[in-house]
Design a protein around this motif. Sequence first.
Motif, PDB file in Angstrom:
ATOM      1  N   PHE A 105       0.942  -1.164   0.010  1.00  0.00           N
ATOM      2  CA  PHE A 105      -0.098   0.024  -0.062  1.00  0.00           C
ATOM      3  C   PHE A 105       0.883   1.310  -0.046  1.00  0.00           C
ATOM      4  N   ALA A 106       0.742   2.155  -0.915  1.00  0.00           N
ATOM      5  CA  ALA A 106       1.364   3.449  -1.092  1.00  0.00           C
ATOM      6  C   ALA A 106       0.581   4.425  -1.642  1.00  0.00           C
ATOM      7  N   ASP A 107       1.265   5.813  -1.443  1.00  0.00           N
ATOM      8  CA  ASP A 107       0.852   6.831  -2.536  1.00  0.00           C
ATOM      9  C   ASP A 107       1.155   6.437  -3.823  1.00  0.00           C
ATOM     10  N   ASP A 108       0.258   6.533  -4.958  1.00  0.00           N
ATOM     11  CA  ASP A 108       0.589   6.356  -6.135  1.00  0.00           C
ATOM     12  C   ASP A 108       1.600   7.280  -6.934  1.00  0.00           C
ATOM     13  N   ARG A 109       2.479   7.273  -7.522  1.00  0.00           N
ATOM     14  CA  ARG A 109       3.483   7.897  -8.542  1.00  0.00           C
ATOM     15  C   ARG A 109       3.680   7.226  -9.667  1.00  0.00           C
ATOM     16  N   TYR A 116       7.335  -0.010 -11.017  1.00  0.00           N
ATOM     17  CA  TYR A 116       8.499  -0.570 -11.476  1.00  0.00           C
ATOM     18  C   TYR A 116       9.558  -0.643 -10.221  1.00  0.00           C
ATOM     19  N   ILE A 117       9.423   0.239  -9.323  1.00  0.00           N
ATOM     20  CA  ILE A 117      10.259   0.389  -8.018  1.00  0.00           C
ATOM     21  C   ILE A 117       9.792  -0.937  -7.224  1.00  0.00           C
ATOM     22  N   ILE A 118       8.658  -1.413  -7.147  1.00  0.00           N
ATOM     23  CA  ILE A 118       8.112  -2.704  -6.308  1.00  0.00           C
ATOM     24  C   ILE A 118       8.811  -3.507  -6.798  1.00  0.00           C
ATOM     25  N   THR A 119       8.509  -3.872  -8.313  1.00  0.00           N
ATOM     26  CA  THR A 119       8.851  -5.111  -8.721  1.00  0.00           C
ATOM     27  C   THR A 119      10.352  -5.235  -9.041  1.00  0.00           C
ATOM     28  N   ASN A 120      11.097  -4.227  -9.244  1.00  0.00           N
ATOM     29  CA  ASN A 120      12.517  -4.432  -9.132  1.00  0.00           C
ATOM     30  C   ASN A 120      13.064  -4.728  -7.661  1.00  0.00           C
ATOM     31  N   ALA A 121      12.436  -4.239  -6.694  1.00  0.00           N
ATOM     32  CA  ALA A 121      12.873  -4.597  -5.310  1.00  0.00           C
ATOM     33  C   ALA A 121      12.541  -5.987  -5.236  1.00  0.00           C
ATOM     34  N   ILE A 122      11.268  -6.615  -5.531  1.00  0.00           N
ATOM     35  CA  ILE A 122      10.999  -8.093  -5.522  1.00  0.00           C
ATOM     36  C   ILE A 122      12.106  -9.001  -6.315  1.00  0.00           C
ATOM     37  N   PHE A 123      12.476  -8.497  -7.508  1.00  0.00           N
ATOM     38  CA  PHE A 123      13.588  -9.053  -8.352  1.00  0.00           C
ATOM     39  C   PHE A 123      14.758  -9.125  -7.804  1.00  0.00           C
ATOM     40  N   ILE A 154      11.490  -3.879   0.816  1.00  0.00           N
ATOM     41  CA  ILE A 154      10.385  -3.273  -0.239  1.00  0.00           C
ATOM     42  C   ILE A 154      10.019  -1.911   0.242  1.00  0.00           C
ATOM     43  N   LEU A 155       9.547  -1.948   1.607  1.00  0.00           N
ATOM     44  CA  LEU A 155       9.184  -0.563   2.058  1.00  0.00           C
ATOM     45  C   LEU A 155      10.255   0.395   2.200  1.00  0.00           C
ATOM     46  N   ASN A 156      11.678   0.117   2.130  1.00  0.00           N
ATOM     47  CA  ASN A 156      12.611   1.255   2.157  1.00  0.00           C
ATOM     48  C   ASN A 156      12.540   1.924   0.811  1.00  0.00           C
ATOM     49  N   GLU A 157      12.539   0.728  -0.253  1.00  0.00           N
ATOM     50  CA  GLU A 157      12.604   1.337  -1.791  1.00  0.00           C
ATOM     51  C   GLU A 157      11.747   2.337  -1.950  1.00  0.00           C
ATOM     52  N   ILE A 158      10.160   1.897  -1.566  1.00  0.00           N
ATOM     53  CA  ILE A 158       9.066   2.709  -1.869  1.00  0.00           C
ATOM     54  C   ILE A 158       9.485   3.942  -1.138  1.00  0.00           C
ATOM     55  N   GLU A 159       9.758   4.163   0.200  1.00  0.00           N
ATOM     56  CA  GLU A 159       9.737   5.281   0.743  1.00  0.00           C
ATOM     57  C   GLU A 159      10.829   6.204   0.232  1.00  0.00           C
ATOM     58  N   LEU A 160      12.037   5.758  -0.081  1.00  0.00           N
ATOM     59  CA  LEU A 160      12.904   6.416  -0.844  1.00  0.00           C
ATOM     60  C   LEU A 160      12.384   7.016  -2.107  1.00  0.00           C
TER      61      LEU A 160
END
Length: 103
Positions: A29-33, A38-45, A90-96
């Motif tokens: 869950f996050a603010d959409d931008r 891409y940020i989320i799926t790249n972090a998962i990868f 994942i959360l860190n990547e989103i927040e950054l």
Amino acid sequence: EIDAAKCGGRGEVRIDNETSDRFTILDVFADDRQGLLYIITNAIFQLGLSVHASRISTRLDQVADVFYVTGMDGKKVEEAGRLESIRASILNEIELFLGAHAA
């Protein structure tokens, strides 16, 4: 409706290992931008996880994305320390990402 402020910041990552016998489920869950998916799926990868299914949804300016993942061995992730590392990374990547796009 998801309010990121209620999520303790700009985003939230929840891990569900109870619903599926085969997959670890990541609820994000996050603010959409633009670029957030891409940020989320790249972090998962980068974490060495495979996405087997996903549900991507946006309501107003909030995302509620669900990813069904396994580790490199094709099995759900069971180890508590690894699960916390996944959630935090994942959360860190989103927040950054969201922090860089605030203002």
